[in-house]
Design a protein around this motif. Structure first.
Motif, mmCIF file in Angstrom:
data_model
loop_
_atom_site.group_PDB
_atom_site.id
_atom_site.type_symbol
_atom_site.label_atom_id
_atom_site.label_comp_id
_atom_site.label_asym_id
_atom_site.label_seq_id
_atom_site.Cartn_x
_atom_site.Cartn_y
_atom_site.Cartn_z
ATOM 1 N N ASP A 25 -10.772 25.162 22.365
ATOM 2 C CA ASP A 25 -11.144 23.867 22.947
ATOM 3 C C ASP A 25 -9.993 22.869 22.914
ATOM 4 N N LEU A 26 -8.949 23.186 22.151
ATOM 5 C CA LEU A 26 -7.811 22.270 22.007
ATOM 6 C C LEU A 26 -6.723 22.641 23.006
ATOM 7 N N PRO A 27 -5.778 21.743 23.228
ATOM 8 C CA PRO A 27 -4.660 22.117 24.105
ATOM 9 C C PRO A 27 -3.882 23.287 23.495
ATOM 10 N N ALA A 28 -3.391 24.190 24.338
ATOM 11 C CA ALA A 28 -2.569 25.292 23.847
ATOM 12 C C ALA A 28 -1.279 24.757 23.244
ATOM 13 N N THR A 29 -0.809 23.654 23.821
ATOM 14 C CA THR A 29 0.371 22.987 23.272
ATOM 15 C C THR A 29 0.325 21.533 23.695
ATOM 16 N N GLN A 30 0.914 20.669 22.865
ATOM 17 C CA GLN A 30 0.897 19.249 23.166
ATOM 18 C C GLN A 30 2.094 18.592 22.480
ATOM 19 N N GLN A 31 2.821 17.785 23.235
ATOM 20 C CA GLN A 31 4.027 17.141 22.709
ATOM 21 C C GLN A 31 3.707 15.759 22.152
ATOM 22 N N ALA A 32 4.362 15.421 21.065
ATOM 23 C CA ALA A 32 4.155 14.100 20.452
ATOM 24 C C ALA A 32 4.966 13.044 21.184
ATOM 25 N N PRO A 33 4.387 11.867 21.357
ATOM 26 C CA PRO A 33 5.144 10.767 21.976
ATOM 27 C C PRO A 33 6.269 10.291 21.054
ATOM 28 N N LEU A 34 7.265 9.664 21.683
ATOM 29 C CA LEU A 34 8.463 9.250 20.957
ATOM 30 C C LEU A 34 8.154 8.336 19.773
ATOM 31 N N GLU A 35 7.176 7.420 19.949
ATOM 32 C CA GLU A 35 6.947 6.462 18.853
ATOM 33 C C GLU A 35 6.417 7.175 17.603
ATOM 34 N N LEU A 36 5.667 8.244 17.805
ATOM 35 C CA LEU A 36 5.196 8.982 16.632
ATOM 36 C C LEU A 36 6.334 9.760 15.978
ATOM 37 N N ARG A 37 7.204 10.298 16.811
ATOM 38 C CA ARG A 37 8.352 11.018 16.255
ATOM 39 C C ARG A 37 9.149 10.098 15.355
ATOM 40 N N GLU A 38 9.351 8.882 15.849
ATOM 41 C CA GLU A 38 10.127 7.930 15.049
ATOM 42 C C GLU A 38 9.368 7.519 13.797
ATOM 43 N N LYS A 39 8.061 7.314 13.949
ATOM 44 C CA LYS A 39 7.248 6.921 12.797
ATOM 45 C C LYS A 39 7.412 7.915 11.646
ATOM 46 N N VAL A 44 -0.156 14.243 13.116
ATOM 47 C CA VAL A 44 0.761 15.348 12.771
ATOM 48 C C VAL A 44 0.252 16.704 13.244
ATOM 49 N N LEU A 45 -1.031 16.977 12.979
ATOM 50 C CA LEU A 45 -1.573 18.299 13.294
ATOM 51 C C LEU A 45 -2.189 18.362 14.690
ATOM 52 N N ASN A 46 -1.996 17.307 15.424
ATOM 53 C CA ASN A 46 -2.573 17.246 16.766
ATOM 54 C C ASN A 46 -1.566 17.715 17.820
ATOM 55 N N TYR A 47 -0.313 17.326 17.624
ATOM 56 C CA TYR A 47 0.709 17.647 18.614
ATOM 57 C C TYR A 47 1.446 18.904 18.185
ATOM 58 N N LEU A 48 0.889 20.037 18.545
ATOM 59 C CA LEU A 48 1.444 21.321 18.112
ATOM 60 C C LEU A 48 1.353 22.323 19.249
ATOM 61 N N HIS A 82 -4.018 30.142 19.866
ATOM 62 C CA HIS A 82 -4.892 29.708 20.965
ATOM 63 C C HIS A 82 -5.031 30.871 21.957
ATOM 64 N N PRO A 83 -6.243 31.102 22.479
ATOM 65 C CA PRO A 83 -6.427 32.255 23.386
ATOM 66 C C PRO A 83 -5.628 32.171 24.689
ATOM 67 N N ASN A 122 11.147 24.995 16.010
ATOM 68 C CA ASN A 122 11.796 24.050 16.926
ATOM 69 C C ASN A 122 10.848 22.906 17.280
ATOM 70 N N PHE A 123 11.458 21.813 17.721
ATOM 71 C CA PHE A 123 10.695 20.594 17.992
ATOM 72 C C PHE A 123 9.600 20.798 19.024
ATOM 73 N N ALA A 124 9.880 21.604 20.030
ATOM 74 C CA ALA A 124 8.883 21.779 21.081
ATOM 75 C C ALA A 124 7.593 22.350 20.514
ATOM 76 N N ASN A 125 7.689 23.143 19.473
ATOM 77 C CA ASN A 125 6.507 23.810 18.938
ATOM 78 C C ASN A 125 5.789 23.023 17.843
ATOM 79 N N ALA A 126 6.501 22.171 17.166
ATOM 80 C CA ALA A 126 5.883 21.484 16.022
ATOM 81 C C ALA A 126 6.628 20.188 15.752
ATOM 82 N N THR A 127 6.554 19.306 16.724
ATOM 83 C CA THR A 127 7.394 18.111 16.681
ATOM 84 C C THR A 127 7.259 17.328 15.380
ATOM 85 N N LEU A 128 6.046 16.871 15.076
ATOM 86 C CA LEU A 128 5.908 15.960 13.934
ATOM 87 C C LEU A 128 6.131 16.647 12.591
#
Lengths: 472, 472
Positions: free
Chosen positions: A28-42, A66-70, A75-76, B106-112
């Motif tokens: 039910d979750l995204p197979a992959t998801q990138q974190a926005p820049l502000e979170l990376r900096e945080k 943290v565990l959301n953008y992975l 994932h199937p 790598n960042f693409a797979n586990a950014t935070l």
């Protein structure tokens, strides 16, 4: 002394967190998801607090950010890289292993977990066709470490370090790049690593191998190691171990097989014939955190003669005498690079004991069928072409419209792969084969359905067709 | 497709198992316990079943047998090796990390999670006194891997592989043996590894170091690396980084500090002075699965200049240009040996965020005080002698009766250590210092009480006194 941690209701918290994962469906979750820049900096700039933060705040950060953008390897619809469709039994194994914080470097510290490790090494060595005595091996963190461990054993068996500048190694450009790194760590010279041609099916060309070896001998080099692959990452190709074995015998070379991804398919009766004569190799890498359905990190290096590991990593020569006796109790720390390490075999053992070999084989074969299904489905579409046939559980294809330039076709394939990743629906990145960009599916997840495959390909198709009309 | 695993009530099982660990007190269990021979054989010979076994049977085997006979690194009376007093917050981190099966290469797979890794590397680099730019590092599985990673970076910075047979390395016999293994893996010749004398306090003798380097230069060798130690495993001794730093500067040598165990004490204001000038080193190893209270495996290698890791492990030279820019997004796979790997930093981050630095420091200092308490208590006993004073959190002492021979005294110390381990009450093995067998306590567990220390020493005392009367 009262420690802060005891003031936290960790029992409730851990139970709640475990429950969250037991009741969620990763599909039910995204197979992959990138974190926005502000979170990376945080997170990169966050300070370690002096006083500690409220645990519920920290958990909120973890779960919502943290565990959301992975990228989700289990994932199937994660079809990229080699996915990691880990069984929940493996997770149970992790929970038990880490709860006990097992120090599995020697028998005195973790007797039975190490017996279990030996049990599984023997089981896997038997599948490769090595004789259980004198074969041996050790659990490592992954394929890179397995390749490194084997390469060092091979080096020590083949060449004196004082002559390292003469030693040559043979592999193809389809060989996983962890092998290049391992060779570098072990001190082989970059200029002595020979890239052998590959055939149309992406396996090593053994005529080229032979020619290269003979040329090196003529020029005063010392050919040392051939790195073959049982299931390349790009195409799932399996090298010809009969022909390579003959060459290694003739020139007295060490044959290492990188089977990190592919070796699990040796269990499948449909794929077994591809591994003919693999027992002529001297060492093999095998990842359980790929097709044996384990969480990271769980991999093995297995050698035909345990003495080779002992000679490289055993510090105490007196161990060497015990090898042929019946009570060859050799601590794992004598067989590899690591000293303190977790009991990595335990979770694999739990999985195999509970679901049994038949079920593991079913799952592996199911993945093989999925790739075949993907291949058939791609063939039914206009302007799509199979680039490498379904092999083990990998298939490569490409949108290839003869009205467009090569660059345009490359661009369309990349664009579609990026769009489907961005959408979170599936991850099906491209790779490059013979200078063409192709879409690659690795279909190893037992929870993947035919619908998942079809809909993924449909979406890729639609991205390209939609794009073409407007922009191409 | 219906998979067997789905027919098992894994939700209930996992909850029950987690609950078992939440409600148990590890201090009630034996500190260590050996498995009987019949169980060793059972697990070494057990077959992987075709059909799978009942999960409750497998769990019975696990809980009653496999996980019963263990050395428990987090037991409050585990005083041997470097114990592993892991926080439950670390376990929570493991549960979350493995539930998500994070692919942290790598960042693409586990950014935070990777931003968090960088955050902690920066934090630790700052504690060593490295400038956060250009410093860098990577999380690895343990001290052996940290030392190997540093040694390869040092090698590549100091010497061409073609000249490896001239390169020499300097360490003492107190250096952890994982360094010897790392040097072997990296291709250094055994005969070029110089064992430098140590002082009475078991630190490296810098006069001997200088003499050895000059002799090597005269004889045409290329001195390359000095391995210093911040907290030796035997005695907790910390080398003199000022003097060693001067020598390394003068002769242009790489200074690596193995701080796997000891570096955490740099946080303690009571011990900080021992680490003066450690920032003159080029690289350092640091284990979080020791004194930062993490479960295995969680360790770091940190280098003064990140470029040195990139040069050895980064495959793509174009990354090197980005280093000095503000967005130096360098995947961890470019900084070390491993590719796929778990997100090892996450559990350390959770622990530090929740309990805060002050509490970590309290725990470390509490361990230092425990060793001092043990030293004071030993001094109050007849015929017992302190062999190395409490250092960081390690103390070595010995029953030493002048009426007995050296061999008899050695025997009595060994016997007492074996008896207390066999009893399960505590684990306090011996080591050898200056050819004498001594009992060694490493007191790093925040749950250890003064009673635990006193009663452990009392029992050792009683074993020896009781034995002496009957047998000596």
């Amino acid at each position: 002394m009262e420690f802060n941690e005891n003031n936290i209701d960790l029992e409730t918290i851990i139970k709640d967190e475990v429950n969250k994962y037991l009741t969620r469906d990763v599909g039910d979750l995204p197979a992959t998801q990138q974190a926005p820049l502000e979170l990376r900096e945080k997170y990169e700039k966050m300070e370690v607090p002096n006083k500690g933060r409220d645990i519920y705040e920290v958990l909120k950060d973890l779960n919502n950010e943290v565990l959301n953008y992975l990228y989700r390897p289990n994932h199937p619809r994660s079809f990229s890289f080699i996915p990691g469709p880990a069984s929940r039994l493996s997770w149970l194994g992790d929970i038990l292993t880490t709860a006990n914080n097992i120090h599995a470097s020697n028998f005195a510290n973790a007797t039975l977990p190490i017996n279990i490790e030996r049990n599984l090494i023997n089981y896997l060595a038997g599948k490769i066709g090595y004789k259980i005595k004198p074969a041996g091996g050790v659990f490592v963190s992954g394929g890179s470490m397995a390749n490194l461990t084997a390469v060092v054993a091979a080096r020590d068996s083949q060449v004196e370090m004082e002559d390292i500048k003469k030693a040559t190694v043979y592999l193809t450009s389809q060989t996983h790049h962890s092998v290049g790194k391992a060779l570098h760590v072990a001190g082989f010279l970059k200029k002595n690593i020979r890239r052998i041609d590959y055939n149309d099916d992406f396996t090593m060309n053994t005529d080229s191998l032979k020619t290269a070896i003979e040329k090196d001998i003529e020029e005063g080099y010392k050919p040392a190691i051939v790195i073959a692959t049982a299931g390349t990452t790009n195409t799932g190709s399996v090298d010809d171990f009969t022909a390579i074995g003959d060459i290694c015998d003739a020139y007295n070379l060490w044959l290492h097989v990188d089977g990190a991804y592919g070796l699990s398919h040796i269990l499948s009766d449909d794929a077994q014939h591809l591994f003919k004569d693999i027992n002529r190799s001297d060492s093999a890498s095998w990842d359980a955190h790929k097709l044996l359905f384990q969480t990271y990190s769980c991999a093995m290096v297995i050698v035909k003669e345990k003495n080779h590991l002992l000679q490289s990593f055993g510090e105490d020569a007196e161990y060497l005498d015990d090898i042929s006796s019946d009570d060859d109790v050799i601590d794992p720390e004598m067989l590899g690079i690591e000293l303190t390490r977790p009991a990595r075999a335990l979770k694999l053992w739990i999985t195999l004991q509970v679901i049994g070999e038949d079920e593991i084989i079913e799952r592996i074969k199911y993945g093989e069928r999925l790739a075949e299904y993907a291949e058939e489905y791609v063939k039914s579409l206009d302007n799509w072409r199979i680039i490498s046939h379904s092999n083990l559980s990998i298939v490569n294809f490409r949108y290839d419209n003869s009205d467009l330039t090569e660059a345009q076709n490359n661009h369309l394939n990349s664009m579609a792969a990026q769009k489907i990743a961005d959408s979170g629906y599936a991850i099906a990145y491209t790779t490059v084969l013979n200078n063409q960009r192709v879409i690659r599916l690795c279909t190893t997840n037992p929870l993947t359905t035919h619908d998942d495959i079809r809909e993924t390909i449909n979406r890729l198709y639609q991205y390209i067709n939609g794009y073409e009309m407007k922009d191409a």
